[in-house]
Structures are given as C-alpha cells and as structure tokens.
Design a protein around this motif. Structure first.
Motif, PDB file in Angstrom:
ATOM      1  N   VAL A  31      -4.643   4.925  14.524  1.00 20.15           N
ATOM      2  CA  VAL A  31      -4.676   3.828  14.501  1.00 20.15           C
ATOM      3  C   VAL A  31      -5.770   3.137  13.268  1.00 20.15           C
ATOM      4  O   VAL A  31      -5.674   2.456  13.084  1.00 20.15           O
ATOM      5  CB  VAL A  31      -5.796   4.158  16.071  1.00 20.15           C
ATOM      6  N   ALA A  32      -6.222   4.348  12.550  1.00 20.17           N
ATOM      7  CA  ALA A  32      -7.270   4.211  11.512  1.00 20.17           C
ATOM      8  C   ALA A  32      -6.529   3.565  10.579  1.00 20.17           C
ATOM      9  O   ALA A  32      -6.313   2.743  10.158  1.00 20.17           O
ATOM     10  CB  ALA A  32      -8.292   5.594  10.973  1.00 20.17           C
ATOM     11  N   VAL A  33      -5.576   4.658  10.072  1.00 19.16           N
ATOM     12  CA  VAL A  33      -4.322   3.671   9.106  1.00 19.16           C
ATOM     13  C   VAL A  33      -3.970   2.166   9.731  1.00 19.16           C
ATOM     14  O   VAL A  33      -4.294   1.415   8.245  1.00 19.16           O
ATOM     15  CB  VAL A  33      -3.231   4.675   8.979  1.00 19.16           C
ATOM     16  N   GLN A  34      -3.735   2.154  10.524  1.00 19.25           N
ATOM     17  CA  GLN A  34      -3.180   0.611  10.708  1.00 19.25           C
ATOM     18  C   GLN A  34      -4.795  -0.167  10.713  1.00 19.25           C
ATOM     19  O   GLN A  34      -4.656  -1.496   9.992  1.00 19.25           O
ATOM     20  CB  GLN A  34      -2.959  -0.096  12.808  1.00 19.25           C
ATOM     21  N   VAL A  35      -5.759  -0.238  11.474  1.00 21.77           N
ATOM     22  CA  VAL A  35      -6.532  -0.863  10.195  1.00 21.77           C
ATOM     23  C   VAL A  35      -7.006  -0.828   9.381  1.00 21.77           C
ATOM     24  O   VAL A  35      -7.107  -1.993   8.828  1.00 21.77           O
ATOM     25  CB  VAL A  35      -7.771  -0.338  11.521  1.00 21.77           C
ATOM     26  N   PHE A  36      -7.209   0.143   8.049  1.00 21.75           N
ATOM     27  CA  PHE A  36      -7.365  -0.069   7.239  1.00 21.75           C
ATOM     28  C   PHE A  36      -6.280  -0.978   7.206  1.00 21.75           C
ATOM     29  O   PHE A  36      -6.973  -1.321   5.697  1.00 21.75           O
ATOM     30  CB  PHE A  36      -7.186   1.264   6.897  1.00 21.75           C
ATOM     31  N   ASN A  37      -5.068  -0.406   6.767  1.00 18.48           N
ATOM     32  CA  ASN A  37      -3.594  -1.751   6.195  1.00 18.48           C
ATOM     33  C   ASN A  37      -3.842  -3.558   6.485  1.00 18.48           C
ATOM     34  O   ASN A  37      -3.865  -4.186   5.842  1.00 18.48           O
ATOM     35  CB  ASN A  37      -2.366  -1.165   6.668  1.00 18.48           C
ATOM     36  N   GLU A  38      -5.091  -3.539   7.987  1.00 19.54           N
ATOM     37  CA  GLU A  38      -4.617  -4.999   8.575  1.00 19.54           C
ATOM     38  C   GLU A  38      -6.016  -5.303   7.965  1.00 19.54           C
ATOM     39  O   GLU A  38      -6.148  -6.363   6.890  1.00 19.54           O
ATOM     40  CB  GLU A  38      -4.916  -4.815   9.561  1.00 19.54           C
ATOM     41  N   ARG A  39      -7.143  -4.209   7.721  1.00 16.73           N
ATOM     42  CA  ARG A  39      -8.309  -5.000   7.270  1.00 16.73           C
ATOM     43  C   ARG A  39      -8.839  -4.840   5.903  1.00 16.73           C
ATOM     44  O   ARG A  39      -9.530  -5.643   4.928  1.00 16.73           O
ATOM     45  CB  ARG A  39      -9.730  -4.786   8.234  1.00 16.73           C
ATOM     46  N   GLY A  40      -8.012  -3.614   5.475  1.00 15.30           N
ATOM     47  CA  GLY A  40      -8.324  -3.232   4.232  1.00 15.30           C
ATOM     48  C   GLY A  40      -9.563  -2.235   4.397  1.00 15.30           C
ATOM     49  O   GLY A  40     -10.344  -1.877   5.768  1.00 15.30           O
ATOM     50  N   TYR A  41      -9.728  -0.967   3.375  1.00 15.43           N
ATOM     51  CA  TYR A  41     -10.725  -0.210   4.182  1.00 15.43           C
ATOM     52  C   TYR A  41     -12.500   0.124   3.368  1.00 15.43           C
ATOM     53  O   TYR A  41     -13.077  -0.349   4.810  1.00 15.43           O
ATOM     54  CB  TYR A  41     -10.943   1.225   2.965  1.00 15.43           C
ATOM     55  N   ASP A  42     -12.432  -1.308   2.257  1.00 20.65           N
ATOM     56  CA  ASP A  42     -13.984  -1.432   2.667  1.00 20.65           C
ATOM     57  C   ASP A  42     -14.621  -2.572   4.030  1.00 20.65           C
ATOM     58  O   ASP A  42     -15.857  -2.992   4.188  1.00 20.65           O
ATOM     59  CB  ASP A  42     -13.683  -2.057   1.567  1.00 20.65           C
TER      60      ASP A  42
END
Length: 214
Positions: A31-42
């Motif tokens: 889930v975290a990877v999906q969100v990082f890719n969608e929103r950007g890590y920052d």
C-alpha cells in the motif's frame, strides 16, 4: 453517517458493518509503495498512508518507525532483485557479451515482475538519507554493468567506439522507460516479448540486415 469501529487487536477497522481485511507488514508495504508512486514520497504523509491502508497511524508505527523505513524496505526490495541478477550463473559465466545480454533481459523481467517497487526506486531524488543510499546503490549497479560492456568491447563482441558508461545509460534508459507505459492488466505483450524486443534493439539495432533478414 456511519462510524468506523476499530479492532484494537488486529489494527483493522469496520465501516458500515463490513470488516476490512487483516493487514500484514507485506501488504502495508504494498500500500505504501502505491501511495508513494501516486503522490510522490515527499507529498505523502503518515495520514495518507493510514487512510490508504485503512488502519490507524499507531498501527503503522507498531511495525515501522515511519514512512522513511517503508521507503527503505521498498527500494531495498527492488535493489536486491537487481543485484541478485549479477549473482546468477549466466551473469557470471561465459563470454562477456553473452553475460551482458542475459543481464539486460533479466533486468526487463525484474522490472516487470517488481514494477511498483522499481518504479519507486527510479523516482527517488536524493532528498533523504534513504534516497541518497538508494542512488548510490543504483550507481554501483550501473558501474558493474558498464564494466561488462567494457569487457564485451575488449573481446570485440560489441562496438567499442562509444563510451561504455554512455552505452549503459542509454540501454538503461530504454529499460527504465518501461515503467511509464507497461501495465500488468493491459499487457499487450508478455514479459518475454518485451525482454526480447529490448535485447534485439540493444544488440542488433533497428536497421535490417543487408540480406533483408531480420
């Protein structure tokens, strides 16, 4: 308005009487990877991760120290898979050109198999300690493949009139671009077909042979 009820033992919640699936550290990472890719890590906060996972922030902190640890676990997974290629027998034995082509093909396969994780790895920018570490590891991988290009050129099996580092960057650029268009649910072609196409372009080029074949 319905209210969500929290199961304090599992960290999962219910909404409108429907219980969410129990999560694990692995599904949390996904889930975290999906969100990082969608929103950007920052651009991702712990609140974003909490909402996406359907669990409380305290439940997330039960498993990790914060979002940077999730980032490190995610990029480590991608890097471990890539470096693992170099330890495979066909990447270690044989003529340099054959080993190089094997590595190129396997890179494509790993990229597709670990698409979200490699996508995230390719998007880190060096703003945190984990990102800088990941970039250093990527450079190390690039260097090791560039050495294989040099060895293949020294053997006369690949052209030696182009800098090995530049060759590596150009080939990697072609491979890395796959993350921008390849979608597992709309493949259009198999992993093997993509790997074959990349290898054919990298080692054979676009121009047809003089005899009309290829």
């Amino acid at each position: 308005m319905t209210t969500a009820k929290r199961d304090s033992n599992t960290g999962t919640g219910t909404n409108a009487g429907t219980r969410r699936d129990t999560y694990t550290p692995e599904t949390l990472l996904s889930v975290a990877v999906q969100v990082f890719n969608e929103r950007g890590y920052d651009g991702t906060s712990m609140e974003h991760l909490s909402k996406a996972a359907g669990i409380s922030k305290s439940s997330i902190y039960h498993h990790v120290s914060g979002k940077e640890e999730l980032l490190r676990r995610a990029v480590s997974r991608a890097l471990d898979e890539l470096f693992g290629i170099l330890d495979e027998e066909q990447a270690r034995l044989g003529r340099p050109a054959e080993r190089l082509e094997y590595v190129v093909r396997r890179m494509v396969e790993v990229l597709i198999a670990e698409l979200p994780y490699v996508t995230l790895l390719l998007r880190v920018r060096g703003n945190t300690g984990t990102e800088r570490w990941a970039l250093d590891r990527r450079r190390e991988f690039d260097h090791r493949v560039a050495e294989m290009v040099k060895e293949a050129a020294a053997d006369g099996d690949v052209r030696g009139d182009i800098d090995a580092g530049l060759v590596t960057r150009l080939v990697f650029g072609m491979i890395n671009s796959i993350v921008e268009w390849y979608r597992p649910d709309v493949r259009g072609m198999s992993e093997r077909e993509v790997a074959d196409a990349v290898a054919q372009l990298a080692f054979g080029g676009l121009r047809r042979a003089a005899d009309g074949r290829g």
